[in-house]
Design an enzyme around this catalytic site. Structure first.
Site, PDB file in Angstrom:
ATOM      1  N   ASP A  58       0.821  -1.214   0.000  1.00 51.23           N
ATOM      2  CA  ASP A  58       0.000   0.000   0.000  1.00 51.23           C
ATOM      3  C   ASP A  58       0.849   1.255   0.000  1.00 51.23           C
ATOM      4  O   ASP A  58       0.309   2.360  -0.127  1.00 51.23           O
ATOM      5  CB  ASP A  58      -0.943  -0.002   1.208  1.00 51.23           C
ATOM      6  CG  ASP A  58      -2.361  -0.376   0.820  1.00 51.23           C
ATOM      7  OD1 ASP A  58      -2.564  -0.786  -0.335  1.00 51.23           O
ATOM      8  OD2 ASP A  58      -3.269  -0.256   1.665  1.00 51.23           O
ATOM      9  N   ASP A  95     -10.341  -6.833  11.825  1.00 52.36           N
ATOM     10  CA  ASP A  95     -10.193  -8.277  12.030  1.00 52.36           C
ATOM     11  C   ASP A  95     -11.235  -8.822  13.008  1.00 52.36           C
ATOM     12  O   ASP A  95     -11.903  -9.823  12.716  1.00 52.36           O
ATOM     13  CB  ASP A  95      -8.772  -8.598  12.523  1.00 52.36           C
ATOM     14  CG  ASP A  95      -8.273  -7.626  13.586  1.00 52.36           C
ATOM     15  OD1 ASP A  95      -9.083  -6.832  14.101  1.00 52.36           O
ATOM     16  OD2 ASP A  95      -7.075  -7.659  13.906  1.00 52.36           O
TER      17      ASP A  95
END
Length: 754
Positions: free
Chosen positions: A161, A468
């Site tokens: 990224d 998550d």
């Protein structure tokens, strides 16, 4: 009509009698489950503590100061804080009540499924080449490429990224080095298979094995040469023209800003190509580099967005049925981890209902006494094992093997029992690498997710700093089970924060994200109602209530100390029998906590450091996490994602090894810590002076517990006093923080006295 038959089989192995239940196909299971030992003592502690808690509540209610009496509201506040602690204690006990542990039997997996093992796609994510060095990233990549698994069925994807050509260059070097590293690992059964870790911690082999000694030295030199080339490129900040001849670097000719560029996708090793082999002619795993498209007017959703892009791109290239995701600093420490996970996912009796297998998050740079309580040993050894017993562990964002279909939004149903995990082990063999690269780029574009269910019902969830936990909870609410597995040899090792501020910021993000989930429609009691067991819903509160824990903790470290200065008692007299439940609950809880900590591999000083960080986090990290969540709830703040730095300079590393607490940069968190530390120092000294100057025994009798509370807080804050007044290095507490905290502490004491 199908008749399901279960047969118990007894076997004697390793001096222990094992009893297994055969599945519906008459197959022995691929894993065992055992309850934790020694729970009788724990339950006696829990029951006796409940009695003590009840007596404390009775005392608070029967000794409430009269209306208008000084200290009445402080007393009520203290009672409310204690009620919160009692509630949270019951939550913690529900997790610890019956932890279970799993054991795999990989021989059976090999015997039955070696020829039909599923494809495994491994995702490694990095976001910033400065705080996540490319050399560290490629060590993680090489470690997972070297798994003891069929290479044709193994694929590794790196999501960058940061869009850095330096990271791409490092991966290019790793692709070449893998041709030597992988056969070396498999030939000599090397562990760990991370080059940096292996050569740092493994002594050079003796010359009684000249073959390995020669290859060891040769491979080490080649690795060091590669690392030096990469670090040289990083130091100068660009790639030389000679290296840039690779076609992949042409993509960066169009990149002017890492936050504004096209999709960059390169297959550095095409596992479908018969020519993609190592130096011994054995196939290599597929290796893919991806930097998804970035545009300033599109929210990229941080790590969750990167993983969702990888899910889509990998489904077009290799489409492995199993997905493993690891953080870029979490290298593989156990080459058998894939097979361990498959023992659960391919078990004939229960495998079809398992969505993911979560491994512990462990670290390789923890000091002897765990200065910043970063090891998470108790969480990983006890709490998440308790989650498993209560319905399944949460997903912790790294070291997790997912079933692709469950991650992509599929609901569990009875039909899943009839499906085999090996059914879609297909790869796209028709298109060549160049065509695949071009056709897959659209899958990682900014606009691809517009008007789709990605980030909502498909892939990882968006809109939360802890995507998550939210994703794992959603998967469980769709009917899937999860498994927690702690192998004897740790599966993954990463880097823990090496400064106090890094640790506090990390916990601030975790507590903020967990509390956001609790206050949203994804609260376990709402979205999990009638979907997951109540005890699992309660288990999630262990972490989702971290943030509000700041309020009773701040009250407890602030108010009793101020009332000590005023000479007003908020606890029973020492001469009173009511002191006994307080003394028992405090002493038994400390004894249990210490025993649990040492059982998990800690030390006595490590436990003390853990208690210190317990106070530090609750008064700073959780306070800011709580505040920002409330502000966000009312629209005054937005979610952010802070990447923890994995870079340490030599001086910082040396201080960390010596367990010297690091302050340095000014921070509101440090101002709170220093103010509370000084406040308790002033009140502790004031309390001692009051006892000495007032010779009446009743003063000590009524105030001793408050003096002890302030005294404990003073001893916990010794590193803070050292940083405020005695250290002269650059990482002492900043002078501005020192002056502010002294002024604030004196102001609080003045208000209390007058």
């Amino acid at each position: 009509m199908t008749v399901e038959c279960y047969i118990k089989v007894t076997a004697y192995r390793d001096g222990v009698v094992h009893v297994w239940k055969m599945g519906r196909d008459g197959q022995l299971p691929l894993f065992e489950t055992k309850a934790a030992k020694g729970r009788i003592l724990f339950r006696l502690y829990a029951v006796s503590t409940v009695v003590g808690i009840c007596l404390i509540c009775v005392y608070r209610l029967t000794h409430l100061p009269e209306e208008g009496e000084v200290g009445r509201w402080a007393w009520i506040g203290l009672f409310l804080s204690e009620l919160w602690y009692i509630l949270y204690w019951f939550v913690i006990m529900s997790v610890r009540w019956n932890p279970i542990y799993r054991y795999t039997i990989k021989d059976r997996l090999t015997q039955r499924y070696e020829k039909v093992l599923p494809g495994v796609d491994i995702f490694v994510c990095t976001a910033n080449p400065i705080i996540e060095p490319p050399t560290m990233v490629i060590n993680t990549v090489l470690s997972v490429m070297a798994y003891d698994y069929t290479p044709e069925k193994l694929s590794v994807y790196l999501s960058d990224d940061g869009g850095s050509s330096l990271t791409f260059y490092a991966l290019l070097e790793a692709a070449q080095f893998s041709k030597l590293w992988l056969p070396f690992c498999k030939k000599f059964k090397v562990e760990p298979r991370c080059p940096e870790a292996y050569f740092s911690f493994t002594p050079e082999p003796h010359y009684d094995d000249p073959l390995m000694a020669g290859e060891w030295s040769s491979i080490k030199k080649l690795y060091e040469d590669m690392r030096n080339r990469i670090e040289a490129a990083i130091n100068v900040g660009y790639i030389s023209d000679e290296i840039r001849k690779h076609k992949g670097f042409a993509e960066w000719d169009l990149v002017s800003d890492p936050r504004n560029h096209q999709t960059i996708l390169q297959m550095l090793i095409d596992g479908r190509d018969g020519k993609a082999v190592d130096v011994e002619g054995q196939p290599l795993p597929t290796l893919v580099y991806l930097s998804r498209q970035k545009r300033p007017d599109y929210h990229h959703n941080y790590k969750a967005g990167a993983l969702n892009a990888l899910i889509r791109v990998s489904s077009r290239i290799t489409n492995g049925e199993i997905i493993l995701n690891v953080d870029c600093d979490m290298y593989s420490n156990n080459s058998e981890s894939v097979r361990d996970a498959l023992c659960f996912l391919m078990d004939e009796e229960r495998g079809h209902e398992i969505a993911y297998v979560q491994f512990p998050q462990c670290f390789n740079n923890i000091t002897k006494n765990d200065l910043y309580a970063s090891s998470l040993n108790v969480i990983m050894e006890v709490e998440i094992a308790g989650f498993d017993s209560n319905g399944g562990p949460c997903y912790i964002g790294t070291g997790c093997f997912h079933r692709r279909e469950s991650l992509c939004g599929k609901k569990y149903s009875k039909e899943c029992e009839k499906e085999q995990i090996t059914r879609n082990n297909d790869r796209n063999r028709e298109e060549n690498a160049c065509v695949l690269e071009e056709t897959c780029k659209v899958l990682a574009s900014c606009s691809y997710e517009d008007n789709t269910q990605w980030g909502k019902e498909m892939g990882l969830k968006y809109g939360c700093p802890v995507e998550d936990i939210l994703t794992g909870l959603s998967i469980q609410c769709r009917g899937w089970r999860s498994i927690y597995f702690t192998p004897e040899r740790k599966a993954f090792l990463g880097s823990a924060p090496t400064t106090l501020l890094q640790s506090l910021i990390q916990h601030k993000r975790w507590s903020e994200g967990d509390f956001q989930i609790f206050l949203s429609s994804y609260c376990p009691f709402i979205c999990g109602h009638k979907r997951i067991p109540l005890k699992l819903q309660i288990s999630y509160c262990t972490y989702m209530l971290w943030a509000p824990n700041c309020l009773p903790t701040l009250y407890y470290v602030f108010i009793p100390s101020l009332y000590l200065l005023k000479g007003i008692s908020l606890f029973p007299k020492i001469s009173s029998l009511w002191i006994l439940p307080f003394a028992y609950v405090i002493s038994s809880s400390c004894a249990y906590s210490l025993g649990e900590f040492i059982w998990c591999g800690g030390t006595l000083l490590g436990w003390w450091n853990d208690q210190r960080m317990w106070v530090f986090r609750r008064t700073t990290s959780y306070f800011f996490g709580f505040s920002e969540t409330i502000l966000k709830l009312f629209g005054f703040s937005k979610s952010s994602f802070a990447v923890t730095s994995k870079v340490t300079d030599d001086e910082e590393s040396e201080r960390y090894k010596k367990e010297v607490m690091e302050f340095g940069a000014p921070s509101p968190m440090f101002t709170i810590l220093a103010t509370l530390a000084l406040l308790n120092l002033f009140t502790f000294v004031g309390g001692i002076i009051r006892v000495i100057t007032n010779k009446q025994a009743q003063v000590l009798d009524s105030l001793l517990l408050q003096i002890l509370l302030s005294g404990v807080l003073v001893f916990l804050n010794l590193p803070v006093y050292h940083g405020l007044f005695f250290r002269k290095d650059t990482t002492r507490m900043p002078y501005s923080t020192t002056y502010q905290s002294i002024a604030l502490a004196l102001l609080a004491c003045s208000v209390a006295l007058y």
